[in-house]
Design a protein around this motif. Structure first.
Motif, PDB file in Angstrom:
ATOM      1  N   ASP A 132      21.266   8.403-106.290  1.00  0.00           N
ATOM      2  CA  ASP A 132      21.301   7.551-105.102  1.00  0.00           C
ATOM      3  C   ASP A 132      19.934   6.931-104.782  1.00  0.00           C
ATOM      4  OD1 ASP A 132      19.858   9.697-104.089  1.00  0.00           O
ATOM      5  OD2 ASP A 132      21.405  10.301-102.650  1.00  0.00           O
ATOM      6  N   ARG A 133      18.928   7.258-105.592  1.00  0.00           N
ATOM      7  CA  ARG A 133      17.561   6.736-105.462  1.00  0.00           C
ATOM      8  C   ARG A 133      16.872   7.145-104.170  1.00  0.00           C
ATOM      9  NH1 ARG A 133      18.046   0.702-108.093  1.00  0.00           N
ATOM     10  NH2 ARG A 133      18.452   1.454-110.193  1.00  0.00           N
ATOM     11  N   ARG A 134      17.385   8.168-103.520  1.00  0.00           N
ATOM     12  CA  ARG A 134      16.741   8.640-102.286  1.00  0.00           C
ATOM     13  C   ARG A 134      15.495   9.455-102.591  1.00  0.00           C
ATOM     14  NH1 ARG A 134      20.296  11.601 -98.371  1.00  0.00           N
ATOM     15  NH2 ARG A 134      18.466  11.217 -97.118  1.00  0.00           N
ATOM     16  N   TRP A 135      15.496  10.146-103.723  1.00  0.00           N
ATOM     17  CA  TRP A 135      14.359  10.971-104.127  1.00  0.00           C
ATOM     18  C   TRP A 135      13.795  10.432-105.429  1.00  0.00           C
ATOM     19  CZ3 TRP A 135      12.471  14.967-101.224  1.00  0.00           C
ATOM     20  CH2 TRP A 135      13.258  15.382-100.150  1.00  0.00           C
ATOM     21  N   ARG A 136      12.477  10.450-105.542  1.00  0.00           N
ATOM     22  CA  ARG A 136      11.805   9.941-106.738  1.00  0.00           C
ATOM     23  C   ARG A 136      10.654  10.878-107.106  1.00  0.00           C
ATOM     24  NH1 ARG A 136      11.159   4.829-109.156  1.00  0.00           N
ATOM     25  NH2 ARG A 136       9.099   4.491-110.048  1.00  0.00           N
ATOM     26  N   TYR A 176       2.195  15.359-110.396  1.00  0.00           N
ATOM     27  CA  TYR A 176       3.546  14.962-110.009  1.00  0.00           C
ATOM     28  C   TYR A 176       3.503  14.527-108.553  1.00  0.00           C
ATOM     29  CZ  TYR A 176       4.527  17.614-114.170  1.00  0.00           C
ATOM     30  OH  TYR A 176       4.516  18.081-115.464  1.00  0.00           O
ATOM     31  N   ARG A 177       4.226  13.472-108.230  1.00  0.00           N
ATOM     32  CA  ARG A 177       4.338  13.008-106.855  1.00  0.00           C
ATOM     33  C   ARG A 177       5.819  12.972-106.509  1.00  0.00           C
ATOM     34  NH1 ARG A 177       1.826   8.031-106.952  1.00  0.00           N
ATOM     35  NH2 ARG A 177      -0.125   9.101-106.570  1.00  0.00           N
ATOM     36  N   LEU A 178       6.201  13.712-105.484  1.00  0.00           N
ATOM     37  CA  LEU A 178       7.581  13.739-105.010  1.00  0.00           C
ATOM     38  C   LEU A 178       7.673  12.856-103.780  1.00  0.00           C
ATOM     39  CD1 LEU A 178      10.466  14.897-105.075  1.00  0.00           C
ATOM     40  CD2 LEU A 178       9.598  16.826-103.716  1.00  0.00           C
ATOM     41  N   ILE A 179       8.539  11.853-103.850  1.00  0.00           N
ATOM     42  CA  ILE A 179       8.709  10.906-102.746  1.00  0.00           C
ATOM     43  C   ILE A 179      10.124  11.075-102.201  1.00  0.00           C
ATOM     44  CG2 ILE A 179       8.624   8.490-102.054  1.00  0.00           C
ATOM     45  CD1 ILE A 179       6.875   8.072-104.637  1.00  0.00           C
ATOM     46  N   GLY A 180      10.210  11.421-100.925  1.00  0.00           N
ATOM     47  CA  GLY A 180      11.497  11.696-100.296  1.00  0.00           C
ATOM     48  C   GLY A 180      12.109  10.477 -99.646  1.00  0.00           C
ATOM     49  N   PRO A 181      13.294  10.647 -99.084  1.00  0.00           N
ATOM     50  CA  PRO A 181      14.031   9.530 -98.490  1.00  0.00           C
ATOM     51  C   PRO A 181      13.304   8.866 -97.321  1.00  0.00           C
ATOM     52  CG  PRO A 181      15.330  11.565 -98.388  1.00  0.00           C
ATOM     53  CD  PRO A 181      14.024  11.892 -99.020  1.00  0.00           C
ATOM     54  N   ALA A 193      17.457  18.935-112.968  1.00  0.00           N
ATOM     55  CA  ALA A 193      18.560  18.406-113.775  1.00  0.00           C
ATOM     56  C   ALA A 193      19.281  17.245-113.089  1.00  0.00           C
ATOM     57  CB  ALA A 193      19.547  19.512-114.110  1.00  0.00           C
ATOM     58  N   GLU A 194      19.089  17.088-111.785  1.00  0.00           N
ATOM     59  CA  GLU A 194      19.743  16.003-111.056  1.00  0.00           C
ATOM     60  C   GLU A 194      18.996  14.674-111.183  1.00  0.00           C
ATOM     61  OE1 GLU A 194      21.200  16.999-107.036  1.00  0.00           O
ATOM     62  OE2 GLU A 194      20.412  19.003-107.491  1.00  0.00           O
TER      63      GLU A 194
END
Length: 69
Positions: free
Chosen positions: A11-15, A27-32, A57-58
């Protein structure tokens, strides 16, 4: 060095963006909400995803990644 790869949820909400120099990766985690967390290791990324109810895995490869340094 800039981003060398990225993955996102369907859904492209998390990157997740990955970058690094030589053997050193980040690593950079970008949330909704657009907030970003910089993480020093894959295990830290996995833990942060788990806290958000997600699993590595998602994620799928994101296209159109800007890899300019």
């Amino acid at each position: 060095m800039g981003v060398v790869g990225a993955w996102e949820t369907r859904d492209r909400r998390w990157r997740v963006e990955v970058g690094g120099v030589g053997a050193i990766a980040w690593y950079r985690l970008i949330g909704p909400d657009g907030d970003a967390r910089n993480l020093p290791s894959l295990s830290a990324l996995s833990a942060a995803l788990g806290a958000a109810g997600l699993d590595l895995a998602e994620l799928r490869e994101a296209h159109g990644v800007d890899t300019a340094a």
